[in-house]
Design an enzyme around this catalytic site. Structure first.
Site, mmCIF file in Angstrom:
data_model
loop_
_atom_site.group_PDB
_atom_site.id
_atom_site.type_symbol
_atom_site.label_atom_id
_atom_site.label_comp_id
_atom_site.label_asym_id
_atom_site.label_seq_id
_atom_site.Cartn_x
_atom_site.Cartn_y
_atom_site.Cartn_z
ATOM 1 N N PRO A 144 -4.754 -11.683 7.812
ATOM 2 C CA PRO A 144 -5.755 -11.333 9.001
ATOM 3 C C PRO A 144 -6.148 -9.549 9.234
ATOM 4 C CG PRO A 144 -3.414 -11.727 9.787
ATOM 5 C CD PRO A 144 -3.261 -11.395 8.564
ATOM 6 N N ASN A 154 0.760 -1.402 -0.204
ATOM 7 C CA ASN A 154 -0.027 -0.039 0.435
ATOM 8 C C ASN A 154 0.942 1.233 -0.310
ATOM 9 O OD1 ASN A 154 -2.404 -1.846 0.020
ATOM 10 N ND2 ASN A 154 -2.830 -1.389 2.358
HETATM 11 O O1 C5P Z 1 -10.542 -2.726 6.873
HETATM 12 P P1 C5P Z 1 -9.470 -1.226 6.425
HETATM 13 O O2 C5P Z 1 -8.337 -1.328 5.909
HETATM 14 O O3 C5P Z 1 -10.820 -0.699 5.759
HETATM 15 O O4 C5P Z 1 -9.596 -0.754 8.365
HETATM 16 C C1 C5P Z 1 -8.189 0.266 7.971
HETATM 17 C C2 C5P Z 1 -8.312 -0.041 9.542
HETATM 18 O O5 C5P Z 1 -7.740 -0.875 10.317
HETATM 19 C C3 C5P Z 1 -6.665 0.658 9.880
HETATM 20 O O6 C5P Z 1 -6.619 1.125 11.164
HETATM 21 C C4 C5P Z 1 -5.910 0.093 9.594
HETATM 22 O O7 C5P Z 1 -4.423 0.164 10.376
HETATM 23 C C5 C5P Z 1 -6.768 -1.322 10.470
HETATM 24 N N1 C5P Z 1 -6.021 -2.633 9.631
HETATM 25 C C6 C5P Z 1 -5.763 -3.500 10.542
HETATM 26 N N2 C5P Z 1 -5.084 -4.995 9.677
HETATM 27 C C7 C5P Z 1 -5.274 -5.367 8.398
HETATM 28 C C8 C5P Z 1 -6.247 -4.468 7.619
HETATM 29 C C9 C5P Z 1 -6.691 -2.825 8.542
HETATM 30 O O8 C5P Z 1 -5.250 -3.853 11.696
HETATM 31 N N3 C5P Z 1 -5.568 -6.440 7.879
#
Ligand code: C5P
Length: 398
Positions: A305, A209
């Site tokens: 995860p 990313n």
């Molecule tokens: O699921 P999404 O990426 O939209 O959510 C973002 C939040 O979830 C952020 O705080 C990110 O650090 C956390 N996150 C995580 N593990 C993942 C994906 C996102 O801790 N695999």
């Protein structure tokens, strides 16, 4: 939090960086500080007391036996009403004296007799800095709780290059601002994730990313400033570790997950700023994929995860903060994410305007609604976020 009204004793010692202390005094004055200056005899060889007097509009003190102080107790009087003694530049010799409690001139006496905080901005030749004696003194000063502003690495007046350059005046002012941050998280343990993760495709290629890590590092720094003990689990970024923060480096989401699992026990607050890759290769190639007659490889992924959701679902979880960098419909997405991840607080922003930038415009979403933090430098936004978290924890206790 501004520096308005802060009373600072600017102590100058002998070093060529003394010429920058004039600019520093001016910046502090502009920020609303009351600046009083004390100089060692050696400092007056580099810049005159008259210059400092003109810049601060106040009498400059250089002599322990100055007859203007009636009872020769100037070392007590000159620092008694101060909020901070700032030594800039702080020479190797002066730091050695402070480390050993010597008090043979006005400034070292003021330092030894102080009741307020002490910050030093070291400035010296790289060999002096690297000398084990200096390093031993620096360790002693840190153990005594003395705050450091720098130094930086770079070109030196003597023509050499390396560690020991005094920080630029504006950066020293930023360090003083940090010093005066309210210690709202004293005694708390904070775990922060930051940066991107990299998922290997083959030994030389990754899927990742875009993330500079700047926001996560600002959060770690602000948490430390607020008095917390901070662990920063960081994906690959090229940023300096904030002072006083324990940093653990990882590459993949799985490694980040493992380090978070190892550190989460006993944490009071978990702030998940990392842009974790959602997917990883089901089976990364053991050898570098070769080009084959225009046929592109087909890559098969599986989900990583969700670290934040896992932490939030633990028994007695720490206070969890999630980040949401959205490309559209920030509010709806942030609210949905808050519910889906089961966290009390989401910090959301438009991804396009924050990526890699030094500024951000965060809105917080909690059970009570939304709170805009305005737009500003990431460190400022991080400080506001942590003030909000401290407030929520306080309310939860009542
Ligand atoms: O699921 P999404 O990426 O939209 O959510 C973002 C939040 O979830 C952020 O705080 C990110 O650090 C956390 N996150 C995580 N593990 C993942 C994906 C996102 O801790 N695999």
């Amino acid at each position: 939090m501004t520096l308005k009204g802060k009373k600072i004793l600017l102590g100058m010692t002998g070093g060529i960086a003394a010429y920058k202390a004039g600019e520093l005094a001016r910046l502090l004055g502009k920020a609303g500080c009351d600046v009083r200056v004390a100089m060692t005899e050696a400092a007056t060889r580099f810049i005159t007391p008259v210059t400092m007097q003109a810049l601060t509009g106040q009498t400059v003190w250089t002599d322990l036996w100055d007859p203007r102080v009636t009872d020769n107790m100037s070392h007590i009087e000159l620092s008694r009403d101060r909020d901070l003694i700032l030594i800039a530049p702080a020479s190797a010799d002066f730091l050695a004296k402070v480390a050993h409690g010597l008090a043979d001139d006005l400034l070292s006496t003021l330092v030894l007799a102080r009741r307020c905080g002490l910050m030093v901005a070291p400035a010296m030749n790289v060999e002096m800095w690297d000398n084990p004696v200096t390093q031993r003194n620096l360790r002693a000063l840190r153990e005594d709780g003395i705050a450091f502003a720098g130094p930086a690495a770079g070109d030196q007046a003597c023509g050499e290059t390396g560690m020991g350059r005094m920080l630029e005046p504006a950066d020293i002012v930023a360090e003083i601002e940090a010093f005066f941050q309210p210690k709202a998280l004293a005694g708390k343990r904070v775990l922060v994730t930051a940066g991107p993760t990299e998922e290997p495709i083959d030994p030389v290629r990754v899927i990742t990313n875009s993330s500079s890590g700047k926001m996560g590092y600002a959060v770690a720094r602000a948490a430390r400033e607020a008095g917390a003990s901070v662990t920063l689990v960081s994906g690959p970024v090229s940023l300096a570790t904030p002072a006083g923060v324990r940093r653990v480096d990882v590459r993949s989401a799985q490694q980040m997950f493992n380090e978070v699992k190892a550190a989460v026990e006993g944490s009071d607050i978990f702030i998940s700023v990392a842009a974790v890759a959602d997917w990883r290769m089901k089976k990364p190639f053991a050898k570098k994929i070769k080009k084959a007659n225009g046929r592109a490889p087909v890559l098969e992924f599986e989900e990583n995860p969700d670290i934040l959701a896992w932490v939030a679902a633990r028994k007695n979880p720490p206070f969890c903060v999630g980040f949401a960098a959205e490309s559209e419909r920030v509010e709806a997405n942030a609210k949905a994410k808050r519910a889906r991840k089961g966290v009390p607080l989401i910090a959301a922003n438009l991804a396009q305007s924050a990526l890699g930038a030094d500024d951000n415009a965060i809105t917080l979403y909690d059970a009570r609604g939304s709170h805009s933090l305005g737009r500003g430098p990431k460190l400022e936004q991080a400080r506001k976020l942590l003030a909000h978290v401290a407030g929520m924890l306080q309310k939860a206790k009542r």
